[in-house]
Design a protein around this motif. Structure first.
Motif, mmCIF file in Angstrom:
data_model
loop_
_atom_site.group_PDB
_atom_site.id
_atom_site.type_symbol
_atom_site.label_atom_id
_atom_site.label_comp_id
_atom_site.label_asym_id
_atom_site.label_seq_id
_atom_site.Cartn_x
_atom_site.Cartn_y
_atom_site.Cartn_z
ATOM 1 N N ALA A 137 0.834 -1.206 0.000
ATOM 2 C CA ALA A 137 0.000 0.000 0.000
ATOM 3 C C ALA A 137 0.865 1.249 0.000
ATOM 4 O O ALA A 137 1.992 1.245 0.482
ATOM 5 C CB ALA A 137 -0.907 0.008 1.237
ATOM 6 N N GLN A 138 0.303 2.326 -0.535
ATOM 7 C CA GLN A 138 0.972 3.620 -0.434
ATOM 8 C C GLN A 138 0.558 4.285 0.887
ATOM 9 O O GLN A 138 -0.444 3.908 1.492
ATOM 10 C CB GLN A 138 0.671 4.499 -1.629
ATOM 11 C CG GLN A 138 -0.753 4.967 -1.742
ATOM 12 C CD GLN A 138 -0.922 5.913 -2.926
ATOM 13 O OE1 GLN A 138 -0.198 6.891 -3.050
ATOM 14 N NE2 GLN A 138 -1.881 5.618 -3.782
ATOM 15 N N ILE A 139 1.336 5.267 1.282
ATOM 16 C CA ILE A 139 1.113 5.956 2.556
ATOM 17 C C ILE A 139 1.008 7.456 2.299
ATOM 18 O O ILE A 139 1.816 8.014 1.558
ATOM 19 C CB ILE A 139 2.274 5.691 3.541
ATOM 20 C CG1 ILE A 139 2.381 4.199 3.860
ATOM 21 C CG2 ILE A 139 2.102 6.511 4.817
ATOM 22 C CD1 ILE A 139 3.634 3.830 4.642
ATOM 23 N N THR A 140 0.030 8.089 2.915
ATOM 24 C CA THR A 140 -0.019 9.546 2.954
ATOM 25 C C THR A 140 0.157 9.973 4.393
ATOM 26 O O THR A 140 -0.592 9.546 5.277
ATOM 27 C CB THR A 140 -1.349 10.102 2.392
ATOM 28 O OG1 THR A 140 -1.412 9.815 0.999
ATOM 29 C CG2 THR A 140 -1.426 11.621 2.583
ATOM 30 N N LEU A 141 1.180 10.778 4.618
ATOM 31 C CA LEU A 141 1.445 11.354 5.935
ATOM 32 C C LEU A 141 0.805 12.730 5.985
ATOM 33 O O LEU A 141 0.933 13.503 5.041
ATOM 34 C CB LEU A 141 2.950 11.492 6.160
ATOM 35 C CG LEU A 141 3.779 10.221 6.016
ATOM 36 C CD1 LEU A 141 5.265 10.560 6.099
ATOM 37 C CD2 LEU A 141 3.400 9.212 7.085
ATOM 38 N N VAL A 142 0.148 13.038 7.080
ATOM 39 C CA VAL A 142 -0.528 14.323 7.198
ATOM 40 C C VAL A 142 -0.227 14.930 8.561
ATOM 41 O O VAL A 142 -0.171 14.227 9.564
ATOM 42 C CB VAL A 142 -2.055 14.162 6.965
ATOM 43 C CG1 VAL A 142 -2.690 13.251 7.996
ATOM 44 C CG2 VAL A 142 -2.747 15.479 6.935
ATOM 45 N N SER A 143 0.029 16.229 8.569
ATOM 46 C CA SER A 143 0.219 16.974 9.821
ATOM 47 C C SER A 143 -0.795 18.093 9.890
ATOM 48 O O SER A 143 -1.176 18.664 8.873
ATOM 49 C CB SER A 143 1.628 17.563 9.921
ATOM 50 O OG SER A 143 2.548 16.577 10.309
ATOM 51 N N VAL A 144 -1.198 18.396 11.096
ATOM 52 C CA VAL A 144 -2.180 19.442 11.347
ATOM 53 C C VAL A 144 -1.473 20.664 11.908
ATOM 54 O O VAL A 144 -0.717 20.558 12.876
ATOM 55 C CB VAL A 144 -3.245 18.970 12.355
ATOM 56 C CG1 VAL A 144 -4.230 20.085 12.673
ATOM 57 C CG2 VAL A 144 -3.957 17.738 11.835
#
Length: 146
Positions: free
Chosen positions: A32-39
């Motif tokens: 799977a691919q990964i999306t990293l997200v920061s707030v």
């Protein structure tokens, strides 16, 4: 159901990095691919007008965004070196849980893996629980790492 795209909210806490480790294992198992997200969130207890008149607070927000971008890029580079397909996103000017759920929809994620700080009692009541809100609002499976 095999997962194809995993969303991982990241902050600078150890629990977020623990969630990242779980995401790597699952992403590797399912290719799977990964999306990293920061707030980068503004203080919900302070009105927007305050930011217009307080340059030091505005500078703090820009610094927080710069730190988040740096953290995401470092993690992206590390994960790409390990063979993962990785994207990054920054969430701005919305409550964290809403931003996380919105980004998950935008990138067509099929799993969210996130840490929970395990706040309880009055701290949870006052601060809320981002993980709990994501669980409530998301239509996707959510893996919470403690």
């Amino acid at each position: 159901m095999p997962y194809q795209h995993i969303l991982v909210p990241i902050d600078d806490s150890p629990i977020a990095y623990a969630a990242m480790e779980h995401a790597q294992d699952i992403a590797q198992a399912f290719d799977a691919q990964i999306t990293l997200v920061s707030v980068v969130a503004i203080d919900p207890f302070v009105g927007v007008d305050f930011y217009k008149v307080a340059p030091s607070i505005t500078d703090h927000i820009f610094e927080a965004e710069k730190n988040a971008e740096g953290r995401l890029q470092n993690l992206k580079q590390t994960l790409e070196q390990r063979g993962f397909v990785v994207n990054t996103r920054i969430i701005r000017e919305v409550p964290p849980a809403i931003g996380i759920v919105t980004i998950a929809d935008e990138v067509n994620a099929d799993l969210i893996i996130m840490g929970s700080h395990g706040r309880s009692g009055i701290k949870k009541f006052i601060l809320g629980s981002v993980a709990q809100e994501v669980l409530t609002q998301s239509r996707l499976p959510v893996l919470i790492v403690k």
